[in-house]
Design an enzyme around this catalytic site. Structure first.
Site, PDB file in Angstrom:
ATOM      1  N   HIS A   1       0.821  -1.210   0.000  1.00  0.00           N
ATOM      2  CA  HIS A   1       0.000   0.000   0.000  1.00  0.00           C
ATOM      3  C   HIS A   1       0.850   1.252   0.000  1.00  0.00           C
ATOM      4  O   HIS A   1       0.546   2.227  -0.679  1.00  0.00           O
ATOM      5  CB  HIS A   1      -0.919   0.007   1.225  1.00  0.00           C
ATOM      6  CG  HIS A   1      -1.748   1.256   1.347  1.00  0.00           C
ATOM      7  ND1 HIS A   1      -1.255   2.424   1.907  1.00  0.00           N
ATOM      8  CD2 HIS A   1      -2.997   1.536   0.952  1.00  0.00           C
ATOM      9  CE1 HIS A   1      -2.185   3.357   1.861  1.00  0.00           C
ATOM     10  NE2 HIS A   1      -3.257   2.837   1.295  1.00  0.00           N
ATOM     11  N   CYS A   2       1.947   1.246   0.735  1.00  0.00           N
ATOM     12  CA  CYS A   2       2.627   2.501   1.051  1.00  0.00           C
ATOM     13  C   CYS A   2       3.302   3.173  -0.132  1.00  0.00           C
ATOM     14  O   CYS A   2       2.970   4.294  -0.493  1.00  0.00           O
ATOM     15  CB  CYS A   2       3.649   2.256   2.165  1.00  0.00           C
ATOM     16  SG  CYS A   2       2.894   1.818   3.751  1.00  0.00           S
ATOM     17  N   ILE A   3       4.282   2.516  -0.748  1.00  0.00           N
ATOM     18  CA  ILE A   3       5.104   3.200  -1.742  1.00  0.00           C
ATOM     19  C   ILE A   3       4.347   3.481  -3.044  1.00  0.00           C
ATOM     20  O   ILE A   3       4.447   4.582  -3.584  1.00  0.00           O
ATOM     21  CB  ILE A   3       6.402   2.415  -1.995  1.00  0.00           C
ATOM     22  CG1 ILE A   3       7.176   2.270  -0.680  1.00  0.00           C
ATOM     23  CG2 ILE A   3       7.276   3.131  -3.024  1.00  0.00           C
ATOM     24  CD1 ILE A   3       8.420   1.435  -0.794  1.00  0.00           C
TER      25      ILE A   3
END
Length: 430
Positions: free
Chosen positions: A270-272
């Site tokens: 999800h993050c990057i």
């Protein structure tokens, strides 16, 4: 407002309701429960609720035994928002993905906040942990919570605290990773600090909710940009006759001013891939370009295509066309030793290979079934035997169950996109 948001143990209701019991919410509920708080979990998925109440975990970092221990301490998963009415604190950990057009999708946040607003009581602490752009807590969450007449900062506490969960990380979990909190008022920040200090070693106060929201996006934009740097270098270092992996190893010996990042087939999770897009969206709304992050995203999104081009070149050098070649993909999750496939570059690699006519096989000990474009991909039972049979093996994720040295020895042709083979003479690295 001086009321402590964490009720004494003799009070009715629960101390904490965690909204969203995924990879962020369930570890939060586990840590709070272990610290002695009375915790309820609210989730819209019946299978999640039923599974947790039966003692089954659906999250890699939480075992079934830990869920059973939570249940023994009083934790309960529920599907109805009425549980919020008896809570001293409510923390929202719902997903914040992107729309098909790349814009922030706050639908789950809005639904969760509306549920909270319908059952909000004076003195309650409300915390948003879902990653989002600066201003969301004040501009989106706050007005929806105030529709019933209660005012944030006067009648209830409101804060933002970015999640920092790193799935599969054995060294850093929720309890020993510093927790950033930002409140819409100093008292709101203190209330959030008081909650998290019950089960987190260190709590760091931001100046406000916007700074706390920006901290999360800064962390992941930093990672995206630096990964893009080495990914772009990987595209030309071979032509320069440079072993980029060895250059990174050498540069990392510098004790200051350098942090090592490594190339790969793309970024996942999800993050990057997602978080920097939230920041770009907010910046563009101001009429200001954010070229650095957008260029980094563009470079990282090119990597699956680069991997497939390199794979085609390796097959061509071996006298084999991509069309009709048997290609084994090893590791299809977004990071090692987890089952999470969100935004995994393996999917884009597989789609491109299949479009060129390759016959795909995969091996991943964490993924029993895998489909690409709605069509199932054959799963190998023995990755070493499959590598001997495949025209090309592509190492996409070096799970601990995969021995890179043995793999390099046995594979007919090995393309290592993660640098796991450490310069083995029979492996070709990205």
């Amino acid at each position: 407002m001086s009321r402590d948001p964490v009720r004494p143990s003799s009070a009715p209701g629960v101390d904490l309701v965690v909204v969203g019991l995924g990879y962020v919410g369930l570890p939060l509920a586990r840590a709070a429960t272990a610290a002695g708080l009375r915790v309820a979990g609210l989730d819209r998925a019946p299978r999640v609720v039923e599974g947790l109440n039966a003692g089954r975990s659906h999250v890699d970092d939480i075992t079934d035994a830990e869920v059973r221990a939570m249940r023994a301490r009083g934790f309960e998963a529920v599907g109805r928002p009425e549980v919020i009415a008896g809570a001293a604190a409510v923390v929202t950990c719902v997903p914040t993905p992107l729309t098909a057009h790349g814009a922030p999708d706050l639908g789950a946040v809005r639904r969760a906040v509306d549920d909270i607003a319908a059952h909000l009581r004076p003195g309650t602490l409300v915390v948003l942990e879902s990653t989002t752009y600066p201003g969301t807590t004040d501009e989106v969450v706050r007005p929806r919570l105030e529709v019933g007449g209660l005012r944030a900062g006067a009648d209830f506490h409101l804060a933002f605290s970015p999640e920092r969960i790193d799935p599969g990380n054995p060294a850093h979990g929720l309890e020993n990773t510093p927790k950033v909190v930002g409140g819409i008022t100093p008292d709101c920040a203190k209330a959030a600090r008081a909650l998290y200090e019950r089960f987190v070693t260190r709590v760091v106060e931001a100046r406000g909710t916007r700074e706390a929201e920006m901290a999360k996006l800064l962390e992941n934009t930093y990672r995206q940009v630096n990964i893009a740097l080495v990914n772009e270098m990987a595209m030309f270092c071979r032509e320069l006759g440079v072993d980029l992996w060895d250059a990174i190893r050498c540069a990392a010996t510098k004790p200051f001013g350098f942090a090592p990042f490594h190339p790969g087939p793309g970024v996942g999770g999800h993050c990057i891939p997602v978080d920097p897009a939230y920041l770009s969206y907010k910046v563009r709304s101001l009429g200001i370009p954010f070229r650095f992050a957008e260029l980094a995203q563009e470079i990282n999104q090119r990597m699956p295509g680069h991997v497939v081009d390199r794979a085609a070149g390796l097959l061509n050098d071996a006298g084999k066309a991509v069309c009709g070649a048997r290609v084994l993909l090893l590791g299809v999750t977004y990071k090692p030793d987890v089952s999470d496939r969100r935004e995994s570059p393996a999917l884009a690699v597989a789609e491109r290979l299949r479009a060129r006519g390759a016959a795909l096989v995969y091996f991943d000990p964490h993924v029993p079934h895998w489909s690409v474009g709605g069509a199932p991909v054959e799963r190998a039972g023995d990755y070493l035997a499959a590598a001997r049979e495949a025209d090309l093996t592509v190492l996409l994720q070096p799970h601990r169950e995969i021995d890179p040295e043995l793999l390099a020895d046995r594979a007919r042709l090995l393309f290592d996109t993660r640098g796991a083979t450490a310069g083995h003479p029979r492996a070709v690295r990205l």
